[in-house]
Design a protein around this motif. Sequence first.
Motif, PDB file in Angstrom:
ATOM      1  N   GLY A   1      -4.130   5.840 -13.466  1.00  0.00           N
ATOM      2  CA  GLY A   1      -3.701   4.443 -13.506  1.00  0.00           C
ATOM      3  C   GLY A   1      -3.094   3.981 -12.197  1.00  0.00           C
ATOM      4  O   GLY A   1      -2.359   2.997 -12.160  1.00  0.00           O
ATOM      5  N   ASP A   2      -3.410   4.678 -11.097  1.00  0.00           N
ATOM      6  CA  ASP A   2      -2.857   4.348  -9.779  1.00  0.00           C
ATOM      7  C   ASP A   2      -3.714   3.269  -9.119  1.00  0.00           C
ATOM      8  O   ASP A   2      -4.587   3.554  -8.306  1.00  0.00           O
ATOM      9  CB  ASP A   2      -2.797   5.597  -8.908  1.00  0.00           C
ATOM     10  CG  ASP A   2      -2.136   5.353  -7.563  1.00  0.00           C
ATOM     11  OD1 ASP A   2      -1.774   4.199  -7.257  1.00  0.00           O
ATOM     12  OD2 ASP A   2      -1.994   6.328  -6.803  1.00  0.00           O
ATOM     13  N   ILE A   3      -3.465   2.022  -9.468  1.00  0.00           N
ATOM     14  CA  ILE A   3      -4.289   0.913  -8.979  1.00  0.00           C
ATOM     15  C   ILE A   3      -4.078   0.695  -7.483  1.00  0.00           C
ATOM     16  O   ILE A   3      -5.018   0.420  -6.753  1.00  0.00           O
ATOM     17  CB  ILE A   3      -3.995  -0.365  -9.791  1.00  0.00           C
ATOM     18  CG1 ILE A   3      -4.389  -0.114 -11.250  1.00  0.00           C
ATOM     19  CG2 ILE A   3      -4.753  -1.562  -9.226  1.00  0.00           C
ATOM     20  CD1 ILE A   3      -3.973  -1.199 -12.196  1.00  0.00           C
ATOM     21  N   VAL A   4      -2.848   0.847  -7.011  1.00  0.00           N
ATOM     22  CA  VAL A   4      -2.597   0.695  -5.574  1.00  0.00           C
ATOM     23  C   VAL A   4      -3.308   1.806  -4.804  1.00  0.00           C
ATOM     24  O   VAL A   4      -3.901   1.568  -3.749  1.00  0.00           O
ATOM     25  CB  VAL A   4      -1.080   0.681  -5.275  1.00  0.00           C
ATOM     26  CG1 VAL A   4      -0.820   0.695  -3.786  1.00  0.00           C
ATOM     27  CG2 VAL A   4      -0.434  -0.550  -5.905  1.00  0.00           C
ATOM     28  N   GLY A   5      -3.292   3.024  -5.331  1.00  0.00           N
ATOM     29  CA  GLY A   5      -4.031   4.118  -4.705  1.00  0.00           C
ATOM     30  C   GLY A   5      -5.519   3.838  -4.662  1.00  0.00           C
ATOM     31  O   GLY A   5      -6.196   4.141  -3.677  1.00  0.00           O
ATOM     32  N   LEU A   6      -6.052   3.241  -5.748  1.00  0.00           N
ATOM     33  CA  LEU A   6      -7.461   2.852  -5.768  1.00  0.00           C
ATOM     34  C   LEU A   6      -7.759   1.831  -4.679  1.00  0.00           C
ATOM     35  O   LEU A   6      -8.785   1.895  -4.010  1.00  0.00           O
ATOM     36  CB  LEU A   6      -7.835   2.271  -7.131  1.00  0.00           C
ATOM     37  CG  LEU A   6      -8.032   3.267  -8.256  1.00  0.00           C
ATOM     38  CD1 LEU A   6      -8.140   2.533  -9.583  1.00  0.00           C
ATOM     39  CD2 LEU A   6      -9.259   4.110  -8.022  1.00  0.00           C
ATOM     40  N   MET A   7      -6.859   0.872  -4.494  1.00  0.00           N
ATOM     41  CA  MET A   7      -7.057  -0.129  -3.457  1.00  0.00           C
ATOM     42  C   MET A   7      -7.109   0.540  -2.088  1.00  0.00           C
ATOM     43  O   MET A   7      -7.978   0.247  -1.280  1.00  0.00           O
ATOM     44  CB  MET A   7      -5.952  -1.176  -3.477  1.00  0.00           C
ATOM     45  CG  MET A   7      -6.125  -2.242  -2.400  1.00  0.00           C
ATOM     46  SD  MET A   7      -4.698  -3.316  -2.183  1.00  0.00           S
ATOM     47  CE  MET A   7      -3.512  -2.173  -1.515  1.00  0.00           C
TER      48      MET A   7
ATOM     49  N   ARG B   1      -5.438  -7.223 -14.886  1.00  0.00           N
ATOM     50  CA  ARG B   1      -4.502  -6.100 -14.772  1.00  0.00           C
ATOM     51  C   ARG B   1      -4.395  -5.626 -13.326  1.00  0.00           C
ATOM     52  O   ARG B   1      -3.313  -5.370 -12.816  1.00  0.00           O
ATOM     53  CB  ARG B   1      -4.961  -4.952 -15.672  1.00  0.00           C
ATOM     54  CG  ARG B   1      -3.953  -3.840 -15.772  1.00  0.00           C
ATOM     55  CD  ARG B   1      -4.424  -2.807 -16.752  1.00  0.00           C
ATOM     56  NE  ARG B   1      -5.611  -2.151 -16.232  1.00  0.00           N
ATOM     57  CZ  ARG B   1      -5.736  -0.842 -16.102  1.00  0.00           C
ATOM     58  NH1 ARG B   1      -4.784  -0.050 -16.491  1.00  0.00           N
ATOM     59  NH2 ARG B   1      -6.836  -0.327 -15.617  1.00  0.00           N
ATOM     60  N   TYR B   2      -5.526  -5.542 -12.639  1.00  0.00           N
ATOM     61  CA  TYR B   2      -5.514  -5.108 -11.239  1.00  0.00           C
ATOM     62  C   TYR B   2      -4.809  -6.143 -10.367  1.00  0.00           C
ATOM     63  O   TYR B   2      -4.048  -5.799  -9.478  1.00  0.00           O
ATOM     64  CB  TYR B   2      -6.939  -4.880 -10.738  1.00  0.00           C
ATOM     65  CG  TYR B   2      -7.575  -3.587 -11.202  1.00  0.00           C
ATOM     66  CD1 TYR B   2      -7.126  -2.916 -12.342  1.00  0.00           C
ATOM     67  CD2 TYR B   2      -8.646  -3.042 -10.520  1.00  0.00           C
ATOM     68  CE1 TYR B   2      -7.722  -1.743 -12.767  1.00  0.00           C
ATOM     69  CE2 TYR B   2      -9.244  -1.870 -10.939  1.00  0.00           C
ATOM     70  CZ  TYR B   2      -8.779  -1.222 -12.053  1.00  0.00           C
ATOM     71  OH  TYR B   2      -9.368  -0.064 -12.461  1.00  0.00           O
ATOM     72  N   THR B   3      -5.070  -7.404 -10.619  1.00  0.00           N
ATOM     73  CA  THR B   3      -4.419  -8.463  -9.848  1.00  0.00           C
ATOM     74  C   THR B   3      -2.910  -8.406 -10.030  1.00  0.00           C
ATOM     75  O   THR B   3      -2.151  -8.501  -9.059  1.00  0.00           O
ATOM     76  CB  THR B   3      -4.958  -9.843 -10.257  1.00  0.00           C
ATOM     77  OG1 THR B   3      -6.369  -9.877 -10.026  1.00  0.00           O
ATOM     78  CG2 THR B   3      -4.298 -10.962  -9.461  1.00  0.00           C
ATOM     79  N   ASP B   4      -2.464  -8.232 -11.266  1.00  0.00           N
ATOM     80  CA  ASP B   4      -1.024  -8.136 -11.537  1.00  0.00           C
ATOM     81  C   ASP B   4      -0.398  -6.957 -10.814  1.00  0.00           C
ATOM     82  O   ASP B   4       0.732  -7.036 -10.331  1.00  0.00           O
ATOM     83  CB  ASP B   4      -0.757  -8.016 -13.041  1.00  0.00           C
ATOM     84  CG  ASP B   4      -1.073  -9.291 -13.799  1.00  0.00           C
ATOM     85  OD1 ASP B   4      -1.202 -10.363 -13.162  1.00  0.00           O
ATOM     86  OD2 ASP B   4      -1.208  -9.214 -15.037  1.00  0.00           O
ATOM     87  N   ALA B   5      -1.123  -5.833 -10.728  1.00  0.00           N
ATOM     88  CA  ALA B   5      -0.575  -4.637 -10.076  1.00  0.00           C
ATOM     89  C   ALA B   5      -0.611  -4.734  -8.551  1.00  0.00           C
ATOM     90  O   ALA B   5       0.311  -4.284  -7.878  1.00  0.00           O
ATOM     91  CB  ALA B   5      -1.353  -3.404 -10.529  1.00  0.00           C
ATOM     92  N   LEU B   6      -1.674  -5.334  -8.005  1.00  0.00           N
ATOM     93  CA  LEU B   6      -1.869  -5.342  -6.552  1.00  0.00           C
ATOM     94  C   LEU B   6      -1.214  -6.524  -5.855  1.00  0.00           C
ATOM     95  O   LEU B   6      -0.673  -6.384  -4.764  1.00  0.00           O
ATOM     96  CB  LEU B   6      -3.363  -5.344  -6.219  1.00  0.00           C
ATOM     97  CG  LEU B   6      -4.133  -4.105  -6.661  1.00  0.00           C
ATOM     98  CD1 LEU B   6      -5.621  -4.330  -6.496  1.00  0.00           C
ATOM     99  CD2 LEU B   6      -3.676  -2.897  -5.852  1.00  0.00           C
ATOM    100  N   VAL B   7      -1.309  -7.677  -6.447  1.00  0.00           N
ATOM    101  CA  VAL B   7      -0.824  -8.898  -5.802  1.00  0.00           C
ATOM    102  C   VAL B   7      -0.095  -9.776  -6.816  1.00  0.00           C
ATOM    103  O   VAL B   7      -0.516 -10.897  -7.097  1.00  0.00           O
ATOM    104  CB  VAL B   7      -1.971  -9.666  -5.110  1.00  0.00           C
ATOM    105  CG1 VAL B   7      -2.396  -8.999  -3.822  1.00  0.00           C
ATOM    106  CG2 VAL B   7      -3.179  -9.805  -6.035  1.00  0.00           C
ATOM    107  N   PRO B   8       1.002  -9.280  -7.389  1.00  0.00           N
ATOM    108  CA  PRO B   8       1.689 -10.037  -8.439  1.00  0.00           C
ATOM    109  C   PRO B   8       2.252 -11.369  -7.959  1.00  0.00           C
ATOM    110  O   PRO B   8       2.497 -12.267  -8.760  1.00  0.00           O
ATOM    111  CB  PRO B   8       2.811  -9.091  -8.868  1.00  0.00           C
ATOM    112  CG  PRO B   8       3.028  -8.205  -7.702  1.00  0.00           C
ATOM    113  CD  PRO B   8       1.688  -8.049  -7.050  1.00  0.00           C
ATOM    114  N   PHE B   9       2.387 -11.511  -6.672  1.00  0.00           N
ATOM    115  CA  PHE B   9       2.958 -12.717  -6.076  1.00  0.00           C
ATOM    116  C   PHE B   9       1.908 -13.791  -5.816  1.00  0.00           C
ATOM    117  O   PHE B   9       2.246 -14.923  -5.457  1.00  0.00           O
ATOM    118  CB  PHE B   9       3.611 -12.356  -4.730  1.00  0.00           C
ATOM    119  CG  PHE B   9       2.685 -11.555  -3.854  1.00  0.00           C
ATOM    120  CD1 PHE B   9       1.715 -12.164  -3.085  1.00  0.00           C
ATOM    121  CD2 PHE B   9       2.766 -10.176  -3.847  1.00  0.00           C
ATOM    122  CE1 PHE B   9       0.846 -11.420  -2.307  1.00  0.00           C
ATOM    123  CE2 PHE B   9       1.896  -9.424  -3.066  1.00  0.00           C
ATOM    124  CZ  PHE B   9       0.936 -10.039  -2.294  1.00  0.00           C
TER     125      PHE B   9
END
Length: 119
Positions: free
Chosen positions: A24-30, A77-85
């Motif tokens: 579930g490491d979305i930032v790592g995936l990015m 879900r990915y958007t919320d994790a990567l760029v919540p702002f």
Amino acid sequence: MSATVSGPSSHEGEPSAAALLEAGDIVGLMRACHDRRLEREGIPMVLGFVDERREIPASTDAAQLAEGNAFADVFDRYTDALVPFARDEDEGAVITAMQVVAYTHFAPGAAPISEEASA
């Protein structure tokens, strides 16, 4: 969510995309997505044209709509994790999330999502 991702890690000693997705490491995936060298992997680039002068008909196929909704949930879900702002119309945020979704769910050998993203 059930998806299969294959392929080597971007750097020696780092986890593969499959391991990052499982954790579930979305930032790592990015980061793994951005570290790829697509030209070395022989990945073709595709340019598509769309005529947007008229209304594009919406799908009425239940299976297509369900799959689209599942990918939309993952994208959110990915958007919320990567760029919540980010604002909804922030193109950079959309591109970042789309890159990670494409890397993890549309890669060669990836299996379609079989559950809701929130599961």
